[in-house]
Scaffold this active site. Structure first.
Site, short mmCIF file in Angstrom:
data_model
loop_
_atom_site.label_atom_id
_atom_site.label_comp_id
_atom_site.label_asym_id
_atom_site.label_seq_id
_atom_site.Cartn_x
_atom_site.Cartn_y
_atom_site.Cartn_z
N GLU A 161 1.23 31.45 -17.94
CA GLU A 161 1.62 30.50 -18.99
C GLU A 161 0.89 29.18 -18.82
O GLU A 161 0.44 28.58 -19.81
CB GLU A 161 3.14 30.29 -18.96
CG GLU A 161 3.95 31.49 -19.39
CD GLU A 161 3.59 31.98 -20.79
OE1 GLU A 161 3.39 31.14 -21.69
OE2 GLU A 161 3.51 33.21 -20.99
N HIS A 196 -3.89 33.73 -23.69
CA HIS A 196 -3.42 34.91 -22.94
C HIS A 196 -4.44 36.05 -23.04
O HIS A 196 -4.72 36.73 -22.05
CB HIS A 196 -2.07 35.37 -23.49
CG HIS A 196 -0.91 34.58 -23.00
ND1 HIS A 196 -0.66 34.37 -21.66
CD2 HIS A 196 0.10 33.95 -23.68
CE1 HIS A 196 0.44 33.64 -21.53
NE2 HIS A 196 0.91 33.36 -22.74
N HIS A 200 -2.52 28.96 -27.65
CA HIS A 200 -1.88 29.41 -26.41
C HIS A 200 -1.89 30.94 -26.34
O HIS A 200 -2.21 31.52 -25.29
CB HIS A 200 -0.45 28.88 -26.36
CG HIS A 200 0.38 29.45 -25.25
ND1 HIS A 200 0.46 28.88 -24.00
CD2 HIS A 200 1.16 30.57 -25.21
CE1 HIS A 200 1.26 29.61 -23.24
NE2 HIS A 200 1.70 30.65 -23.95
N GLU A 201 -1.54 31.60 -27.45
CA GLU A 201 -1.52 33.07 -27.48
C GLU A 201 -2.93 33.64 -27.30
O GLU A 201 -3.11 34.65 -26.61
CB GLU A 201 -0.90 33.56 -28.79
CG GLU A 201 0.54 33.15 -29.01
CD GLU A 201 1.48 33.65 -27.93
OE1 GLU A 201 1.22 34.75 -27.37
OE2 GLU A 201 2.45 32.96 -27.61
#
Length: 410
Positions: A354, A280, A276-277
């Site tokens: 997100e 980004h 997920h990071e």
């Protein structure tokens, strides 16, 4: 518009913000009574959910007390001419306008923090302690305070002094030089925050060799993401709550995982959180947020330059003599509705980001371990599972847990 009218505008803005936030908090608190969402039956039982509800209710009542205290204190300070007292005191200490401003803001900032310290102390050592989150000691609590004050005086004081010097040198055009200065500071902070600032408060160690590191390295190799800096931070020094964050870019980019995250999640779930990071970064969210922050700062400074020489803005907060630092306080309050609006836009964009990062993790790794990690982290932090839509719209930079789960299952 004269100073008296501006004074009442300032009072109206502060009152409206307080009333709006109180209503939003009330609406959100009403949702605490909602039943457990069916999607979370696998991680919450009735007893655990009851504890979560009690934690949120306790924080709601305490938040109402602290916000009301701050509101009354601010209004009272304005009405009795508190800013004028501090301004006059500063002028008796030094005749240098830059030093006067530094002393003025220093007294306000540190004085305000001292007054509100009992509230943060109670929050940490009573509420967080009661619900099993607090790991901080009283010594560490006050040491953190002192470090924060020192950093605020050194870094904040230096930036403010330069901005004041720019104003004296360039007058209304000061905003361009101030914007450049703050832009350089924002970029520097993004690059080196984890390397220079975090070690003042926490210990960071490279992730040790082992199966977790092997899985992370295999994943970042698969998605073509060069990542040599993976660190574990001792977040358990202060709280049991878990977190992970991405910082820097280029050669300085790094992922930091809280030790509490390592303890709470399985390895597959940790890799999903890291995915997920990485999402980004791959989706350019870091750069977008950086550019947006710089652009909004420039816009605010430009608007400030249009009002800074208007003596009525200074006089509106009750000082007897116009000055840059008094005008800065008055402008800050008058600008706050615009700041709220830009904040709403940034939160909306952040929630979209997100979802995009979740989708990246789902498509390049797997959805199920990310879903299970989100559930566990929510449960362990006793977070709000059923927030009111209006509260989400106004304050959430992340989508509510249930919406993220639905998105990941699509």
């Amino acid at each position: 518009m004269n100073s008296t009218t501006l004074f009442y505008v300032i009072i109206a803005i502060l009152t409206f913000q307080y009333v709006l936030e109180t209503i939003l908090d009330y609406l959100n608190a009403k949702k605490y009574l909602d039943p457990i969402p069916k999607e979370l039956f696998d991680v919450y039982d009735a007893e655990e959910y009851k504890k979560s509800q009690e934690y949120k209710k306790t924080n709601y009542r305490f938040g109402l007390l602290t916000s009301s205290f701050s509101f009354v204190l601010t209004l009272g300070f304005l009405i009795i001419g508190g800013f004028n007292y501090i301004d006059q005191f500063s002028s008796t200490i030094t005749t240098n306008s830059i030093l006067q401003a530094l002393l003025f803001f220093g007294i306000i900032a540190i004085g305000s923090d001292i007054i509100t310290t009992p509230f943060s102390y109670y929050q940490t050592f009573t509420i967080e302690e009661k619900f099993g989150f607090n790991k901080s000691t009283r010594k560490l609590f006050f040491l953190d305070k002192i470090k924060s004050w020192v950093m605020m005086c050194l870094i904040g004081g230096a930036i403010l002094a330069l901005i004041l010097w720019f104003f004296q040198w360039a007058n209304n055009n000061f905003w361009m030089y101030a914007w450049l200065l703050i832009t350089l500071f924002i970029i520097f902070t993004n690059l080196f925050y984890s390397k220079l600032i975090v070690p003042l408060f926490n210990k960071q160690t490279p992730l040790e060799e082992g199966s977790l590191k092997t899985k992370i390295e295999a994943y970042v190799l698969k998605v073509g993401f060069a990542l040599n800096n993976i660190y574990i931070i001792n977040g358990s020094k202060r709280s049991t709550k878990a977190n992970a964050y991405f910082s820097g870019f280029g050669e300085e980019k790094r992922v930091t995982l809280y030790d509490t995250l390592i303890n709470d999640l399985e390895e597959e779930e940790i890799v999903a959180v890291l995915a997920h990071e990485v999402g980004h970064y791959k989706r350019k969210h870091i750069i977008c947020n950086l550019v947006s922050s710089i652009a909004l700062t420039g816009f605010m400074l430009f608007i400030l330059s249009l009002f800074i020489n208007n003596p009525e803005v200074s006089l509106a907060i009750g000082v007897s003599k116009p000055s840059f630092h008094a005008a800065l306080i008055g402008f800050g309050i008058l600008y706050s509705p615009i700041s709220e609006l830009t904040g709403l836009i940034m939160n909306f964009i952040s929630r979209k980001f997100e979802y995009q990062a979740d989708n990246f993790a789902k498509n390049t790794y797997a959805a199920l371990p990310l879903i299970s990690s989100l559930k566990k982290l929510s449960k362990n932090s006793l977070s709000n599972l059923t927030p009111h839509p209006a509260y989400v719209f106004m304050h959430y930079s992340h989508p509510p847990l249930i919406k993220r789960i639905h998105n990941l299952k699509e």
